[in-house]
Design a protein around this motif. Structure first.
Motif, PDB file in Angstrom:
ATOM      1  N   UNK A 100       0.780  -1.346   0.035  1.00 33.31           N
ATOM      2  CA  UNK A 100       0.192   0.015   0.045  1.00 33.31           C
ATOM      3  C   UNK A 100       0.858   1.226  -0.137  1.00 33.31           C
ATOM      4  N   UNK A 101       2.155   1.079  -0.151  1.00 34.25           N
ATOM      5  CA  UNK A 101       2.988   2.285  -0.213  1.00 34.25           C
ATOM      6  C   UNK A 101       3.598   2.573  -1.600  1.00 34.25           C
ATOM      7  N   UNK A 102       3.291   3.682  -2.175  1.00 30.67           N
ATOM      8  CA  UNK A 102       4.064   3.967  -3.508  1.00 30.67           C
ATOM      9  C   UNK A 102       5.435   4.527  -3.216  1.00 30.67           C
ATOM     10  N   UNK A 103       6.699   4.242  -3.463  1.00 30.75           N
ATOM     11  CA  UNK A 103       7.867   4.573  -3.302  1.00 30.75           C
ATOM     12  C   UNK A 103       8.438   5.050  -4.605  1.00 30.75           C
ATOM     13  N   UNK A 104       9.021   6.271  -4.363  1.00 35.28           N
ATOM     14  CA  UNK A 104       9.699   6.981  -5.730  1.00 35.28           C
ATOM     15  C   UNK A 104      11.122   6.341  -5.880  1.00 35.28           C
TER      16      UNK A 104
ATOM     17  N   UNK B 102      -1.682  10.290  -5.148  1.00 42.71           N
ATOM     18  CA  UNK B 102      -0.353   9.599  -5.325  1.00 42.71           C
ATOM     19  C   UNK B 102       0.158   8.490  -4.687  1.00 42.71           C
ATOM     20  N   UNK B 103      -0.568   8.283  -3.574  1.00 39.06           N
ATOM     21  CA  UNK B 103      -0.261   7.045  -2.861  1.00 39.06           C
ATOM     22  C   UNK B 103      -0.449   5.679  -3.391  1.00 39.06           C
ATOM     23  N   UNK B 104      -0.014   4.614  -2.796  1.00 41.10           N
ATOM     24  CA  UNK B 104      -0.566   3.521  -3.545  1.00 41.10           C
ATOM     25  C   UNK B 104      -1.797   2.973  -2.746  1.00 41.10           C
ATOM     26  N   UNK B 105      -1.998   1.629  -2.583  1.00 37.22           N
ATOM     27  CA  UNK B 105      -3.210   0.978  -2.008  1.00 37.22           C
ATOM     28  C   UNK B 105      -4.255   0.995  -3.008  1.00 37.22           C
ATOM     29  N   UNK B 106      -5.629   0.791  -2.513  1.00 38.94           N
ATOM     30  CA  UNK B 106      -6.739   0.690  -3.107  1.00 38.94           C
ATOM     31  C   UNK B 106      -7.679   1.728  -3.192  1.00 38.94           C
ATOM     32  N   UNK B 107      -8.745   1.413  -3.776  1.00 35.08           N
ATOM     33  CA  UNK B 107      -9.883   2.347  -3.793  1.00 35.08           C
ATOM     34  C   UNK B 107     -10.952   2.801  -2.825  1.00 35.08           C
ATOM     35  N   UNK B 165      -9.055   2.993   5.949  1.00 33.45           N
ATOM     36  CA  UNK B 165      -8.038   2.227   5.077  1.00 33.45           C
ATOM     37  C   UNK B 165      -6.668   3.066   4.602  1.00 33.45           C
ATOM     38  N   UNK B 166      -5.783   2.268   4.621  1.00 28.42           N
ATOM     39  CA  UNK B 166      -4.340   3.158   4.839  1.00 28.42           C
ATOM     40  C   UNK B 166      -3.615   2.704   3.381  1.00 28.42           C
ATOM     41  N   UNK B 167      -2.856   3.983   3.264  1.00 20.95           N
ATOM     42  CA  UNK B 167      -1.965   4.090   1.971  1.00 20.95           C
ATOM     43  C   UNK B 167      -0.864   5.051   2.489  1.00 20.95           C
ATOM     44  N   UNK B 168       0.403   5.025   1.289  1.00 23.84           N
ATOM     45  CA  UNK B 168       1.539   5.791   1.750  1.00 23.84           C
ATOM     46  C   UNK B 168       2.166   5.973   0.387  1.00 23.84           C
ATOM     47  N   UNK B 169       2.968   7.368   0.596  1.00 24.06           N
ATOM     48  CA  UNK B 169       3.845   7.740  -0.416  1.00 24.06           C
ATOM     49  C   UNK B 169       5.222   7.994   0.228  1.00 24.06           C
ATOM     50  N   UNK B 204      -2.697  -5.518 -15.174  1.00 23.59           N
ATOM     51  CA  UNK B 204      -1.469  -5.652 -14.160  1.00 23.59           C
ATOM     52  C   UNK B 204      -1.545  -4.520 -13.045  1.00 23.59           C
ATOM     53  N   UNK B 205      -2.685  -3.784 -13.104  1.00 25.62           N
ATOM     54  CA  UNK B 205      -2.823  -2.710 -12.111  1.00 25.62           C
ATOM     55  C   UNK B 205      -3.002  -3.226 -10.948  1.00 25.62           C
ATOM     56  N   UNK B 206      -2.478  -2.539  -9.945  1.00 28.54           N
ATOM     57  CA  UNK B 206      -3.003  -3.319  -8.419  1.00 28.54           C
ATOM     58  C   UNK B 206      -4.426  -3.110  -8.157  1.00 28.54           C
ATOM     59  N   UNK B 207      -5.098  -4.406  -7.700  1.00 24.27           N
ATOM     60  CA  UNK B 207      -6.335  -4.189  -7.388  1.00 24.27           C
ATOM     61  C   UNK B 207      -6.526  -4.175  -5.986  1.00 24.27           C
ATOM     62  N   UNK B 208      -8.066  -3.647  -5.461  1.00 27.03           N
ATOM     63  CA  UNK B 208      -8.257  -3.611  -3.981  1.00 27.03           C
ATOM     64  C   UNK B 208      -8.781  -4.848  -3.489  1.00 27.03           C
ATOM     65  N   UNK B 209      -8.674  -4.714  -2.306  1.00 26.22           N
ATOM     66  CA  UNK B 209      -8.934  -5.766  -1.477  1.00 26.22           C
ATOM     67  C   UNK B 209     -10.194  -5.726  -0.835  1.00 26.22           C
ATOM     68  N   UNK B 210     -11.616  -5.992  -1.177  1.00 26.10           N
ATOM     69  CA  UNK B 210     -12.896  -5.561  -0.623  1.00 26.10           C
ATOM     70  C   UNK B 210     -12.787  -6.128   0.940  1.00 26.10           C
TER      71      UNK B 210
END
Lengths: 165, 366
Positions: A100-104, B102-107, B165-169, B204-210
């Motif tokens: 869940x983290x996007x790293x540059x 801009x961060x990863x993770x799901x919708x 729901x968590x995400x990070x950059x 190949x996109x990242x998919x969310x976990x319901x």
């Protein structure tokens, strides 16, 4: 007429050179398989952002370090730069997604991207399994080779990562 | 004498044990803290301010907690496919914003019953667990609710229902960790919009976990946006003497460079074209004049544009290449596709032609 022939010849000449180049890189890969891990790391230089670069004939292969892949966790998506674009040293050159983290990703040097590791699109976890070999990210033609001087060799990088923990 | 020595030793020991936690406290104390709460309820404006803070805030000296809420919006992760994560057509029809962060993770689905918390700090001090713990601590010390943090770093209610729901950059030196907190989100809308009608997608996109979700108000009606932001701010600033807390309007004047980020976040290029290339494959059959007709269609989307349509038609008794060529490089966007489909529909009255057009329409779900 003459010019077409020449062009054809020229084309063939280029093709020839390309194929020779391929053979060279391939043989290099084969020999690499036989060297030990420490030798594999020998030519690599590292950045403080945990990218490595291995330069041969003015073209650097770039990846992320073992330490970095371990910190990131399983990589699930790799976004790489497009071939042909110019990047600056420490400039953004893609992104990795893990847990869940996007790293540059940052380029260790300035130059233009000549090739990206296409295999990663389907198997991004190669970055975890083989960060120094199969998990390389992109190749870059260096525009300022002097920049390499500011990078760390393996020993210095090792000490640097130890100071980070 | 011996007795005295022992006492002195014990005192020394006590002093030692006292010194250690003090020094730990000091190291966290010396970093400044600031809470920023946005007055804007627009998802794009708030994501732009978040990105501005990530790029420009003084993270070397200060930890930031940025909080906001916004009007209904579907927010996809950086490497996701919006067409696969939600019902794009319904989202736009219902005037719900569709944004890519801009961060990863799901919708996630946001509305005004959802609080967004963003912890900004250096890459070195990035710690998702401690941020989540802070919020859980803030909530459980004010209300009698059962909250815990699961393996995926979601906050769960009663050990089962996700409320966050968590995400990070992560950059070289900077980082942020953000997450949602469901206070009173419209769950029906959330479920309806976060369901893609697309069938046959290869990506190949990242998919969310319901996950099973719940609202905080389901267990305690007293919890609302105002008191939640209040208790979380208080917890964040607990050991800070200055207690910086600001309610802000994101504007170019206050945050130079903000408009560029805002405009970029609203572009087709960022929201849709960032989607990893994908293909939609479907097969259809029909009986026309007592003959079975069969088609397979594969549509390739690259950078948000229709790159290629491949198809087979059995029996192959009609040239349909004219149809597929008209879609080349057209953005995968209902407003662009429908006029083309309308024009094509009036060009030919043949039953197979019209059916094939419907198949294209269904494959694209427009």
């Amino acid at each position: 007429m003459a010019s077409t022939v020449l062009r054809r010849l020229g084309l063939r000449y280029i093709k020839c050179r390309v194929s020779v180049f391929n053979v060279e890189t391939r043989s290099e890969k084969y020999t690499r398989n036989f060297v030990t891990t420490s030798r594999v790391l020998a030519g690599r230089l590292f950045t403080e952002k945990h990218e490595w670069i291995n330069v041969s004939d003015g073209v650097g292969t770039v990846g992320i370090s073992e330490y970095a892949q371990d910190k990131l966790g399983e990589v699930v998506y790799v976004q790489l730069p497009e071939t042909g674009i110019d990047v600056e040293a420490n400039g953004e050159a893609g992104c990795l997604e893990s847990v869940k983290a996007a790293s540059e990703i940052y380029s260790p040097v300035s130059g233009s991207i000549t090739e990206i590791n296409q295999v990663l699109a389907n198997t991004p976890n190669l970055i975890n399994d083989s960060p120094y070999e199969k998990g390389w990210l992109f190749k870059i033609k260096l525009s300022q080779p002097d920049e390499l001087k500011s990078l760390m060799d393996e020993d210095r990088y090792k000490k640097f990562t130890e100071s980070q923990d | 004498m011996c007795h005295l020595k022992q006492i002195i030793n014990i005192r020394k020991l006590l002093a030692l044990t006292k010194v250690q936690p003090k020094s730990v406290l000091y190291s966290t104390k010396c970093r400044e803290k600031e809470v920023i709460i946005s007055k804007s309820k627009n998802i794009f404006e708030n994501l732009a301010l978040e990105d501005w803070l990530y790029k420009n805030a003084d993270l070397n000296n200060r930890n930031y907690l940025f909080m906001w809420r916004n009007t209904p919006a579907v927010v996809v992760g950086r490497h996701q496919n919006p067409w696969l994560e939600c019902d794009v057509t319904s989202v736009l029809r219902e005037k719900v914003d569709l944004a890519r962060r801009n961060s990863g993770g799901g919708t996630v689905f946001h509305d005004e019953g959802n609080l967004n918390c963003c912890f900004l700090t250096t890459r070195k001090l990035y710690n998702r667990k401690s941020n989540l713990e802070l919020v859980v601590d803030a909530l459980t010390s004010n209300w009698d609710i059962d909250l815990s943090i699961n393996k995926r770093e979601d906050i769960v209610l009663n050990g089962l229902y996700k409320i966050s729901g968590t995400a990070a950059k992560l950059g070289g030196e900077r980082s942020y960790h953000h997450f949602t907190l469901l206070i009173n989100v419209n769950k029906k809308k959330l479920h309806n919009l976060l369901q893609s009608p697309l069938i046959g997608v290869k990506t190949r996109a990242t998919e969310s976990v319901p996950s099973h979700i719940m609202n905080l108000q389901d267990v305690n009606e007293d919890i609302n946006y105002e008191n939640l932001t209040h208790v979380i701010s208080d917890k964040f600033l607990e050991n800070d003497l200055v207690k910086r807390k600001e309610f802000v309007n994101p504007t170019e004047d206050s945050y130079p460079g903000y408009n560029i980020i805002l405009n970029e976040l609203k572009t087709f290029k960022w929201i849709y074209a960032k989607t990893p290339n994908f293909k939609i494959s479907r097969a259809f059959r029909i009986e026309i004049d007592s003959k079975i007709i069969h088609t397979e269609i594969e549509i390739e989307i690259q950078k948000g544009l229709i790159y290629n349509i491949e198809f087979s038609l059995k029996p192959n008794n009609m040239d349909l290449t004219n149809i597929v060529n008209r879609f080349k490089d057209v953005p995968y966007d209902t407003t662009e596709l429908l006029p083309i489909l309308d024009v094509l529909e009036n060009e030919n009255n043949d039953a197979i032609y019209k059916w094939f057009l419907r198949c294209i329409k269904q494959t694209l779900n427009v």
